[in-house]
Design a protein around this motif. Structure first.
Motif, PDB file in Angstrom:
ATOM      1  N   ILE A  99       0.887  -1.041  -0.006  1.00  0.00           N
ATOM      2  CA  ILE A  99      -0.063  -0.046  -0.100  1.00  0.00           C
ATOM      3  C   ILE A  99       0.683   1.118  -0.004  1.00  0.00           C
ATOM      4  CG2 ILE A  99      -1.760   1.197   1.149  1.00  0.00           C
ATOM      5  CD1 ILE A  99      -2.770  -1.246   2.201  1.00  0.00           C
ATOM      6  N   LEU A 100       0.688   1.951  -0.857  1.00  0.00           N
ATOM      7  CA  LEU A 100       1.472   3.449  -1.147  1.00  0.00           C
ATOM      8  C   LEU A 100       0.474   4.390  -0.538  1.00  0.00           C
ATOM      9  CD1 LEU A 100       2.403   1.216  -3.269  1.00  0.00           C
ATOM     10  CD2 LEU A 100       2.977   3.403  -4.810  1.00  0.00           C
ATOM     11  N   VAL A 101       1.077   5.348   0.345  1.00  0.00           N
ATOM     12  CA  VAL A 101       0.629   6.327   1.099  1.00  0.00           C
ATOM     13  C   VAL A 101       1.083   7.627   0.922  1.00  0.00           C
ATOM     14  CG1 VAL A 101      -0.400   6.860   3.352  1.00  0.00           C
ATOM     15  CG2 VAL A 101       0.302   4.714   2.983  1.00  0.00           C
ATOM     16  N   ASN A 102       0.278   8.532   0.653  1.00  0.00           N
ATOM     17  CA  ASN A 102       0.754  10.152   0.612  1.00  0.00           C
ATOM     18  C   ASN A 102       0.981  10.663   1.831  1.00  0.00           C
ATOM     19  OD1 ASN A 102       1.514  12.432  -1.039  1.00  0.00           O
ATOM     20  ND2 ASN A 102      -0.452  12.892  -1.342  1.00  0.00           N
ATOM     21  N   THR A 103       2.172  10.354   2.287  1.00  0.00           N
ATOM     22  CA  THR A 103       2.629  10.870   3.692  1.00  0.00           C
ATOM     23  C   THR A 103       4.214  10.565   3.672  1.00  0.00           C
ATOM     24  OG1 THR A 103       2.176  10.851   5.829  1.00  0.00           O
ATOM     25  CG2 THR A 103       2.376   8.686   4.867  1.00  0.00           C
ATOM     26  N   TRP A 104       4.800  10.944   4.694  1.00  0.00           N
ATOM     27  CA  TRP A 104       6.272  10.505   4.760  1.00  0.00           C
ATOM     28  C   TRP A 104       6.657  10.452   6.169  1.00  0.00           C
ATOM     29  CZ3 TRP A 104       4.337  15.235   3.994  1.00  0.00           C
ATOM     30  CH2 TRP A 104       5.008  16.356   4.778  1.00  0.00           C
ATOM     31  N   ASP A 105       7.623   9.705   6.489  1.00  0.00           N
ATOM     32  CA  ASP A 105       8.233   9.339   7.928  1.00  0.00           C
ATOM     33  C   ASP A 105       7.965  10.313   8.901  1.00  0.00           C
ATOM     34  OD1 ASP A 105       8.216   6.650   7.032  1.00  0.00           O
ATOM     35  OD2 ASP A 105      10.540   6.545   6.937  1.00  0.00           O
ATOM     36  N   GLU A 106       8.383  11.677   8.751  1.00  0.00           N
ATOM     37  CA  GLU A 106       8.801  12.412   9.696  1.00  0.00           C
ATOM     38  C   GLU A 106       7.376  12.993  10.154  1.00  0.00           C
ATOM     39  OE1 GLU A 106      11.005  16.556  10.633  1.00  0.00           O
ATOM     40  OE2 GLU A 106      11.989  15.341   9.197  1.00  0.00           O
ATOM     41  N   ILE A 107       6.349  13.204   9.307  1.00  0.00           N
ATOM     42  CA  ILE A 107       4.996  13.880   9.620  1.00  0.00           C
ATOM     43  C   ILE A 107       4.054  12.675  10.414  1.00  0.00           C
ATOM     44  CG2 ILE A 107       3.712  13.410   7.600  1.00  0.00           C
ATOM     45  CD1 ILE A 107       2.534  15.904   7.728  1.00  0.00           C
ATOM     46  N   GLU A 108       4.376  11.717  10.196  1.00  0.00           N
ATOM     47  CA  GLU A 108       3.423  10.272  10.907  1.00  0.00           C
ATOM     48  C   GLU A 108       4.251   9.114  11.449  1.00  0.00           C
ATOM     49  OE1 GLU A 108      -0.775   9.893   9.264  1.00  0.00           O
ATOM     50  OE2 GLU A 108       0.233  10.165   7.331  1.00  0.00           O
ATOM     51  N   SER A 159      11.536   4.481  -0.540  1.00  0.00           N
ATOM     52  CA  SER A 159      10.221   3.650  -0.152  1.00  0.00           C
ATOM     53  C   SER A 159       9.776   3.325  -1.697  1.00  0.00           C
ATOM     54  CB  SER A 159       9.196   4.534   0.494  1.00  0.00           C
ATOM     55  OG  SER A 159       8.032   3.677   0.743  1.00  0.00           O
ATOM     56  N   LEU A 160       9.755   4.532  -2.427  1.00  0.00           N
ATOM     57  CA  LEU A 160       9.217   4.200  -3.649  1.00  0.00           C
ATOM     58  C   LEU A 160      10.393   3.311  -4.498  1.00  0.00           C
ATOM     59  CD1 LEU A 160       6.889   4.772  -5.806  1.00  0.00           C
ATOM     60  CD2 LEU A 160       7.915   6.846  -6.559  1.00  0.00           C
ATOM     61  N   VAL A 207       0.283  -5.795   5.787  1.00  0.00           N
ATOM     62  CA  VAL A 207       0.513  -5.785   4.238  1.00  0.00           C
ATOM     63  C   VAL A 207       1.902  -4.724   4.555  1.00  0.00           C
ATOM     64  CG1 VAL A 207      -1.178  -3.824   4.465  1.00  0.00           C
ATOM     65  CG2 VAL A 207      -0.375  -5.005   2.053  1.00  0.00           C
ATOM     66  N   PRO A 208       2.740  -4.780   3.328  1.00  0.00           N
ATOM     67  CA  PRO A 208       3.797  -3.849   3.309  1.00  0.00           C
ATOM     68  C   PRO A 208       3.345  -2.382   3.236  1.00  0.00           C
ATOM     69  CG  PRO A 208       4.145  -5.622   2.064  1.00  0.00           C
ATOM     70  CD  PRO A 208       2.950  -5.733   2.604  1.00  0.00           C
ATOM     71  N   ILE A 209       3.834  -1.333   3.925  1.00  0.00           N
ATOM     72  CA  ILE A 209       3.414   0.076   3.704  1.00  0.00           C
ATOM     73  C   ILE A 209       4.733   0.638   3.148  1.00  0.00           C
ATOM     74  CG2 ILE A 209       2.677   1.939   5.103  1.00  0.00           C
ATOM     75  CD1 ILE A 209       0.584  -0.511   4.916  1.00  0.00           C
ATOM     76  N   TYR A 210       4.156   1.745   2.070  1.00  0.00           N
ATOM     77  CA  TYR A 210       5.285   2.354   1.517  1.00  0.00           C
ATOM     78  C   TYR A 210       4.813   3.826   1.611  1.00  0.00           C
ATOM     79  CZ  TYR A 210       6.637  -2.025  -0.350  1.00  0.00           C
ATOM     80  OH  TYR A 210       6.856  -3.523  -0.659  1.00  0.00           O
TER      81      TYR A 210
END
Length: 357
Positions: free
Chosen positions: A90-99, A337-338, A112-115
């Motif tokens: 699952i690709l998510v429109n976020t990034w590590d530092e914000i969440e 991640s991508l 499920v793998p999260i990207y």
């Protein structure tokens, strides 16, 4: 599909039924969540909230009982969520530092793998359509304008539109307002064809509004080039409905927000922006009829543009802007991640090529 066979299929969360095509053609399957990791965590958790109840619903076809609501048959919704958890990622429109907390919880669950691949927004691209708007913004001082827009699919009631107009006027601050016709107004077409007064004020705004605010305000119909507007140096704040795309665009341009959510996951987004991340102020006073009054609007606009609180938020969102840009740079979190997704697809392509001889 046979002559130029793809390796993977990516769908958004409303296209999950199409994942069956990936199974049919032996493709990798990914889901792209256009919202954030917190929303995704809630979605993936929902089918497990009451396993006994869901088993009765799915196996015995009994209606699902939801407290305070009539029994509801929503097996298809749960089926879609379960199918999403069976994707290759699952690709998510976020990034590590914000969440960091939500992403860690999703990874620890190992469902499920999260990207996280964000922030993904449309790049700034000037066009002739926005010349008039940009020309007006060019004349305003730096970070002096509050941009007001509730997105391309949202409308307010007539009463709320009037209170918003009065709030902007009373604030005595510069504003650029994308003013869609209110819910009760069925008229379509040009903004200025909706029954204007003698001074050009549309008939659903307070009498004389255009004349009284013409030296510090710009009102346009229906739509504006939002990314271009937010990137303009004169914009000092964004009054937004907290759709995730709008939040991402505001963060990337370093514009502090007034969070005014309307429905769906927007309330979750507003809570995150205000309480967790600290890049917005939220609506705190709502009238008994659900309308946000003019004094509350006046106060929020003043805070975000002029007060110490607004300066603190501006400082915080500049930090987050830098974090967002860094995440997309080669070697950093979202880029990596991508890249992982790309490597998985390359491996699958080579594997398929070998198996087909």
């Amino acid at each position: 599909m046979e002559s130029r066979r793809p390796t993977a299929l990516v769908v958004d969360m409303f296209g999950i039924d199409a994942l069956g095509i990936a199974d049919e053609f032996n493709l990798l399957k990914f889901v792209f969540i256009t919202s954030n990791a917190w929303v995704l965590a809630v979605m993936l958790r929902t089918p497990e909230m009451d396993r006994k109840e869901i088993n009765e619903h799915v196996k015995n076809r009994k209606p699902l009982n939801i407290p305070g609501c009539k029994p509801l048959n929503i097996s298809k919704i749960y089926y879609a969520i379960v199918k999403m958890s069976l994707a290759d990622g699952i690709l998510v429109n976020t990034w590590d530092e914000i969440e960091p907390t939500s992403l860690k919880a999703l990874r620890d669950a190992k469902k499920v793998p999260i990207y996280p691949v964000g922030p993904l927004v449309r790049p700034v691209k000037k066009s002739a359509l926005c010349n008039e708007i940009i020309d007006w913004l060019d004349k305003q001082p730096k970070e002096s304008v509050i941009y007001v827009s509730f997105g391309s699919g949202e409308t307010l009631s007539s009463q709320q539109v009037i209170e918003l107009a009065w709030g902007l006027e009373l604030s005595q601050q510069r504003f650029f307002w994308v003013a869609r016709p209110p819910t009760e107004n069925d008229a379509a077409g040009s903004f200025l064809s909706l029954g204007n007064g003698s001074d050009g004020t549309p008939d659903y705004l307070p009498d004389g509004f255009s004349a009284r605010t013409q030296d510090r305000g710009l009102v346009v119909p229906t739509w504006a080039p939002q990314v271009e507007v937010l990137s303009h140096p004169s914009i000092g704040g964004f009054l937004t409905h907290c759709g995730w795309n709008s939040c991402m665009e505001s963060i990337i341009e370093g514009v502090p927000m007034i969070a005014w959510p309307l429905h769906a996951e927007q309330k979750m987004n507003a809570n995150m922006l205000t309480e967790d991340i600290g890049v917005s102020i939220g609506v705190t006073r709502v009238e008994s009829d659900g309308v946000v009054g003019r004094e509350e609007i006046r106060s929020m606009v003043g805070k975000i543009l002029m007060d110490h609180q607004g300066r603190n938020i501006r400082s915080r969102i500049k930090e987050l802007k830098n974090s967002a840009a860094k995440a997309l740079v080669q070697g950093d979190s979202s880029y990596n991640s991508l890249s992982q997704v790309a490597e998985i697809c390359i491996h699958q392509h080579l594997k398929t090529k070998v198996s087909r001889g």
